[in-house]
Design an enzyme around this catalytic site. Structure first.
Site, short mmCIF file in Angstrom:
data_model
loop_
_atom_site.label_atom_id
_atom_site.label_comp_id
_atom_site.label_asym_id
_atom_site.label_seq_id
_atom_site.Cartn_x
_atom_site.Cartn_y
_atom_site.Cartn_z
N HIS A 272 131.51 12.94 68.92
CA HIS A 272 132.10 13.11 67.94
C HIS A 272 132.49 12.89 67.10
CE1 HIS A 272 135.82 10.65 66.88
NE2 HIS A 272 134.76 9.30 65.85
N CYS A 273 130.99 14.19 66.43
CA CYS A 273 130.81 13.96 64.93
C CYS A 273 130.98 15.77 64.98
CB CYS A 273 129.26 13.74 64.94
SG CYS A 273 128.88 11.87 64.58
N ILE A 274 129.90 16.62 65.22
CA ILE A 274 129.44 17.94 64.80
C ILE A 274 131.48 18.50 65.08
CG2 ILE A 274 128.15 20.30 65.42
CD1 ILE A 274 126.67 17.16 64.20
N ILE A 276 134.05 17.70 65.40
CA ILE A 276 135.27 17.57 64.10
C ILE A 276 135.12 17.34 62.72
CG2 ILE A 276 136.12 15.00 64.41
CD1 ILE A 276 135.91 14.34 66.57
N ASP A 277 134.00 16.81 62.86
CA ASP A 277 133.48 15.85 60.83
C ASP A 277 133.70 18.05 60.33
OD1 ASP A 277 132.63 13.92 62.32
OD2 ASP A 277 130.76 13.75 61.82
#
Ligand SMILES: NC(=O)c1ccc[n+]([C@@H]2O[C@H](COP(=O)([O-])OP(=O)(O)OC[C@H]3O[C@@H](n4cnc5c(N)ncnc54)[C@H](O)[C@@H]3O)[C@@H](O)[C@H]2O)c1
Length: 441
Positions: A272-274, A276-277
């Site tokens: 959910h992070c790398i 997208i952020d």
């Protein structure tokens, strides 16, 4: 008011609410409760609420016994009723920040949670946003709704800050409790109150001068990873052209005791992070007429990796005189990284989709992911189930693609039984090297 709240936070008398009980929110709620706060987790997902109320857990990193103990002692409770915020003094927001189909940030969860919270704001509250987002979100989106519209004055009778969550699901050594926590307030007083709250439960708190610094620090961390993974993925593409073993190159470079940090290539980015952020950052910068070039380039390389892997499968089968169309391909591992059950943005989903598009008969196995639900978002959906008998599936597959290197797999046995293996993670190690039935990334 500030000093009174700080004292109540230090004495654990302040009542805590955590909005969003997912991978970030549940561990955080547990850390606060274990520290001695009385914590209410609020989540619209009734099944999560019911699970916690039954003293169970749905997150691997949070043992059920811990939840059961905290619920039984009254330290932790869960509800889907936002009116519980009426009693809260300290609120942490841990809701999702995905991308829209267009690739733009989707702040709707933050906006919804903030709108709910705004209904129950009262003087003497501290609110901390944990969801990863672009710099400016706390000040531009939360502050007007929580402060001005409620007649509250930030830094005086309510306090607002950003503190990025750094949890790495599945990790045992660095957890919510001992990973240093950056905290940046809208005002100096906000920083002080938020830092006092977090320091009452988390081992190391790192105050910074503003919410924007804290927001940007998180994006630097994740952009750093995304770009380095993009770089090492491109190294894999270049080594392939050169006929050089990228894994040996990386191991050799990693012997340098300084100035080098090891990253490994793979089938693409997940979680959910790398993936997208950093796109939150590039989106924000686009609005300021600036192109975040490193991010765009790394994203392009990383999103191209599943297609590259499928090309490798096609080539490996071709060398055996078989077309991909009609061949049985077993995808090993569906989660986005080893030893967890999180499927979000997993490159395995792209690899499976691309293989199917080319006519392969695809099956998968993952000890943590019994079922995959594909939703095209256009009314089309499909389901796949992990094959029940791993070794039978390995034997009957024309090609086995190792996408996620779960540590529970017996890679020696898989290699012995498989006809052909494409190893995207170097899971086979030296056994896969110079082995005619193995193609490595
Ligand atoms: N998962 C990670 O490893 C990780 C690590 C660091 C930071 N983050 C960031 O933390 C944030 C949360 O991520 P996550 O992985 O916990 O997401 P998640 O999807 O696991 O959990 C989010 C929870 O929020 C709930 N929710 C949705 N709308 C809500 C609302 N209006 N009010 C209250 N709850 C609501 C959902 O039902 C869900 O249970 C994201 O911004 C993410 O980028 C995640």
């Amino acid at each position: 008011m500030k000093q009174n709240l700080i004292t109540r936070l230090k004495n654990k008398e302040a009542r805590v609410a955590v909005l969003g009980l997912g991978y970030v929110g549940l561990p955080l709620a547990v850390v606060f409760a274990k520290a001695g706060f009385t914590v209410t987790g609020i989540d619209p997902d009734q099944s999560k609420v019911d699970t916690i109320c039954r003293g169970k857990s749905y997150i691997l990193d949070v043992p059920a016994e811990q939840v059961a103990r905290l619920v039984a002692s009254g330290r932790l409770s869960a509800t889907s009723d936002f009116s519980a915020l009426r009693q809260a003094d300290a609120v942490s927001i841990c809701v999702p920040t995905p991308l829209r189909k267009t690739g733009d940030p989707d702040l709707s969860f933050i906006v919804d949670a903030t709108d709910e919270l705004a209904k129950y704001m009262h003087p003497g509250m501290v609110v901390v946003l944990e969801s990863t987002t672009y710099p400016g979100t706390t000040r531009e989106i939360l502050l007007p709704k929580l402060g001005n519209e409620n007649g509250l004055k930030v830094g005086e009778n309510f306090f607002l800050a950003f503190s990025p969550e750094r949890v790495d699901p599945g990790r045992q050594d660095w957890t919510t409790l001992n990973t240093p926590k950056v905290v940046g307030g809208i005002t100096q007083a906000c920083s002080e109150v938020a830092a006092a709250w977090y320091a009452a439960a988390i081992q190391t708190v790192v105050p910074v001068s503003s919410a924007e610094v804290a927001e940007m620090a998180k994006l630097l961390e994740n952009t750093f990873r995304m770009i380095n993974i993009g770089l090492v993925n491109e190294m894999a593409l270049m080594c392939d052209r050169l006929g050089v073993d990228v894994w040996e190159v990386i191991d050799a470079a990693a012997t340098k005791p300084f100035g080098f940090m090891k990253f490994t290539p793979g089938p693409g980015l997940g979680g959910h992070c790398i993936p997208i952020d950093p796109l939150y950052l590039s989106w924000k910068l686009r609005a300021l007429n600036y192109t975040a070039r490193f991010i765009e380039l790394a994203s392009e390389i990383n999103t191209g990796m599943p297609r590259y892997v499928v090309g490798k499968v096609q080539d490996a089968l071709n060398n055996q005189g078989k077309p991909l169309k009609g061949s049985q391909v077993l995808v090993l591992g569906a989660a986005y990284k080893p030893d967890i059950e999180d499927l979000r943005e997993s490159p395995a989903l792209d690899v499976i989709g691309l293989l199917e598009q080319k006519g392969a008969r695809v099956v998968y196995h993952d000890p943590y992911v019994p079922r995959i639900h594909f939703d095209s978002g256009e009314g089309l959906s499909a389901e796949m189930f992990s094959v029940p008998n791993l070794m039978a599936a390995v034997k009957s597959a024309d090609c086995v693609v190792i996408v996620t290197n779960h540590s529970s797999y017996d890679y020696g046995a898989i290699l012995d039984s498989a006809r052909l293996v494409v190893d995207t993670r170097n899971a086979l190690g030296s056994k896969g090297r110079d082995n005619p039935k193995v193609t490595r990334l």
